[in-house]
Design a protein around this motif. Structure first.
Motif, PDB file in Angstrom:
ATOM      1  N   ALA A 409       0.861  -1.187   0.000  1.00 33.78           N
ATOM      2  CA  ALA A 409       0.000   0.000   0.000  1.00 33.78           C
ATOM      3  C   ALA A 409       0.895   1.234   0.000  1.00 33.78           C
ATOM      4  N   ALA A 410       0.870   1.956  -1.095  1.00 35.40           N
ATOM      5  CA  ALA A 410       1.816   3.057  -1.286  1.00 35.40           C
ATOM      6  C   ALA A 410       1.260   4.416  -0.892  1.00 35.40           C
ATOM      7  N   GLY A 431      20.260 -12.943  -4.850  1.00 33.24           N
ATOM      8  CA  GLY A 431      19.944 -13.338  -6.214  1.00 33.24           C
ATOM      9  C   GLY A 431      18.466 -13.334  -6.572  1.00 33.24           C
ATOM     10  N   ILE A 432      17.634 -12.734  -5.741  1.00 30.12           N
ATOM     11  CA  ILE A 432      16.196 -12.647  -6.031  1.00 30.12           C
ATOM     12  C   ILE A 432      15.877 -11.242  -6.526  1.00 30.12           C
ATOM     13  N   THR A 433      15.312 -11.155  -7.712  1.00 29.72           N
ATOM     14  CA  THR A 433      14.904  -9.872  -8.268  1.00 29.72           C
ATOM     15  C   THR A 433      13.474  -9.555  -7.847  1.00 29.72           C
ATOM     16  N   ILE A 434      13.282  -8.366  -7.309  1.00 31.05           N
ATOM     17  CA  ILE A 434      11.956  -7.957  -6.843  1.00 31.05           C
ATOM     18  C   ILE A 434      11.414  -6.835  -7.730  1.00 31.05           C
ATOM     19  N   GLU A 435      10.196  -7.050  -8.225  1.00 31.51           N
ATOM     20  CA  GLU A 435       9.479  -6.017  -8.954  1.00 31.51           C
ATOM     21  C   GLU A 435       8.463  -5.397  -8.009  1.00 31.51           C
ATOM     22  N   LEU A 436       8.582  -4.091  -7.768  1.00 30.28           N
ATOM     23  CA  LEU A 436       7.719  -3.414  -6.809  1.00 30.28           C
ATOM     24  C   LEU A 436       6.397  -3.021  -7.445  1.00 30.28           C
ATOM     25  N   ASN A 437       5.320  -3.208  -6.672  1.00 26.88           N
ATOM     26  CA  ASN A 437       3.976  -2.896  -7.153  1.00 26.88           C
ATOM     27  C   ASN A 437       3.247  -2.087  -6.077  1.00 26.88           C
TER      28      ASN A 437
END
Length: 568
Positions: A409-410, A431-437
């Motif tokens: 919640a932004a 090594g985990i790529t996170i895409e922010l939403n």
């Protein structure tokens, strides 16, 4: 099981406790001097004076049928329940009788509960308080006009889900009035925590004869507590004066020190804090529900005379990362364990203000102050995480190059954005790529409370409605809470855990139930559906003439029923 609005609590906890401070509890001595964290609550407070309450709420309501307020709040200046809470700065909150002679009796394992009222209880209009008044007060809470309150009882009482209140002449038969002083509650399942449930606002007595205009009853309710409302201007001010029929010897929950209480509504939050910092005139006799900001903490810390009036919690809200275990990338336990090891909790603690402001790093689901709380850490990566351990687990799982999305919640504050970026950076190191939403709160809530929601990770927070492991564990981890607005954002479903939750809910021996909840806490974390982050702290500032102002381990708010005013 709660009917409480999760849109507010589920992920919105930062609104209530963004940056808070640990340390001592303020003003617990009659002199008004600050005390150390080992101080104990006073046995009594001075009688007399006027307490001022400065509220940031646009309107304060004293309607019990739709209230979400805990039994230590200002609602209880006016209303009593069957049971109530005693709080302490240095030990756990305990349940005590209020209108009742005891905290309830069951002889069938928690299916039926009997309560007997004390002798000679009287409303503020001089009429006796009877079991029928309690029954009617509970029945009102089922009316469609009073939705939104704490509603555990609505699904537990037999016939409750089909009942629509007393205004069409119907009664709820599962609340049995045996005589003027005796009630029996018939539940649709064994439920050991019922004595806590009857401490909630809906169990305050309401005389039916006085409820001629339900929409405005809350502005001039018939009082069962130590104060009655003598003046009420909606959205502006309420004045409380002593209820001459209240008897101190019948009440274990309230000191009722002030002769008068003046509650001012709709004040600007920052203005309230500044007034309390300045500590002039009537504000010396004031408490509030204002939230403190980092800039205000700096001002408070710089002046010992102000800092001595700050009450701070040792415990508070549970902040965590939920992992959607139904997603293929998170189905492997080793991946979820790796994420637990990888998170830099110390950095997240700093995002929330550090150990002094933000809270205490945790590895539990339950929080301090909840009976049965037992610290443990199954994935001890230290405060900054264990990158190598996380990498090794990901390698064992064959998941060394994962890409996951993180929904949050932004629109609450910039803290959620900083939190999300910290998680992204920590997982990048393994090594985990996170895409922010980043989403608005409504969209976020709809996403994570829908079964099969399109997200991998989400950040969230939770505050328990009453001091039991049930109030956190059941809403967040029971299979029944997946989707349909439920709080199980991990989409976690374990039949053995469900059975253990059901058994703990049904256990009428609360000491035994506490041990069961502690075991379930560990059982769930063995499956690693979440990453516990923080127990967020809360705080409050009081005027220099206020005594016995402290924040217990639970609930993480000052007990507004026991403060006193020193007249100088």
């Amino acid at each position: 099981m709660a009917n409480r609005s999760r849109k507010l609590l589920f992920g919105g906890v930062a609104l209530a406790a963004v940056l808070v401070m640990s340390g001592c509890n303020a003003n617990s001595q009659p002199s008004g001097e600050a005390t150390s964290g080992s101080a104990t609550a006073l046995d009594s407070v001075p009688s007399g004076g006027t307490l001022h309450y400065l509220s940031r709420r646009a309107n304060e309501s004293f309607e019990t049928a739709s209230a979400q307020m805990v039994p230590t709040s200002r609602l209880r200046w006016v209303h009593r329940g069957l049971t109530s809470w005693q709080t302490f700065p240095d030990k756990d909150t305990v349940l005590v009788p209020d209108l009742a002679t005891d905290t309830g009796k069951t002889d069938d394992g928690g299916m039926t509960w009997t309560f007997t009222l004390q002798d000679d209880l009287t409303f503020s209009d001089g009429t006796p308080i009877t079991a029928q008044d309690v029954k009617y007060g509970v029945e009102r809470s089922f009316a469609p006009m009073f939705q939104g309150g704490l509603g555990y009882h609505k699904t537990l009482l037999e016939g409750g889900t089909e009942y629509d209140g007393p205004y069409d002449g119907q009664e709820l038969d599962s609340i049995e009035v045996v005589d003027d002083q005796t009630l029996v509650f018939h539940l649709n399942r064994p439920f050991g925590n019922w004595p806590w449930i009857v401490s909630m606002p809906a169990f305050a007595p309401v005389p039916a004869a006085a409820d001629t205009n339900p929409e405005t009853y809350s502005e001039h309710p018939v009082a069962s507590g130590p104060y009655q409302i003598t003046s009420f201007t909606k959205g502006a001010q309420a004045v409380f004066e002593r209820n001459p029929y209240w008897k101190a010897e019948s009440d274990q929950a309230r000191f009722a020190g002030p002769d008068k209480i003046i509650l001012d509504m709709g004040l600007n939050n920052d203005t309230i804090v500044q007034r309390l910092i300045d500590d002039k005139g009537d504000d010396k006799n004031a408490i509030s529900n204002a939230l403190l900001s980092p800039a205000q903490f700096q001002r408070i810390e710089s002046d010992p005379s102000v800092e001595s009036r700050l009450a701070n919690s040792d415990s508070g809200y549970f902040r965590y990362i939920a992992m959607n275990v139904t997603r293929p990338a998170l189905a492997d336990l080793k991946v979820r364990q790796a994420i637990n090891y990888a998170i830099n909790k110390s950095e997240l603690q700093s995002v929330y203000g550090g150990p002094k402001f933000g809270g205490t790093i945790t590895s539990n689901i339950m929080t301090p102050g909840i009976p049965g709380y037992t610290p443990f850490d199954l994935y001890d990566g230290g405060p900054t995480g264990d990158v190598e351990k996380a990498k090794a687990l990901l390698k064992e799982a064959g998941a060394e190059n994962l890409t996951l999305n993180l929904a949050y919640a932004a629109d609450i504050s910039d803290i959620e954005e900083k939190e999300a970026k910290s998680i992204k950076n920590a997982l990048a190191k393994v090594g985990i790529t996170i895409e922010l939403n980043g989403l608005d709160s409504d969209s976020w809530f709809e996403l994570v409370s829908t079964a099969g929601g399109d997200y991998d990770l989400t950040t969230s927070g939770w505050g328990a409605d009453f001091p039991s492991g049930m109030s956190t564990i059941q809403p967040l981890f029971a299979s029944s809470e997946i989707g349909n607005g439920g709080g199980n954002a991990s989409q976690y479903s374990n039949p053995e855990v469900d059975a253990a939750i059901d058994a703990a809910i049904s256990e009428p021996d609360l000491d035994k139930a506490a041990e069961m909840w502690a075991a379930i806490d560990k059982q769930i974390m063995e499956d690693a559906p979440i990453v516990p982050i923080l127990v967020q702290r809360t705080q409050g500032l009081a005027g220099s003439n206020i005594v016995n102002y402290f924040i217990p381990s639970y609930p993480p708010f000052a007990n507004e029923l026991v403060v006193g005013v020193v007249t100088r």
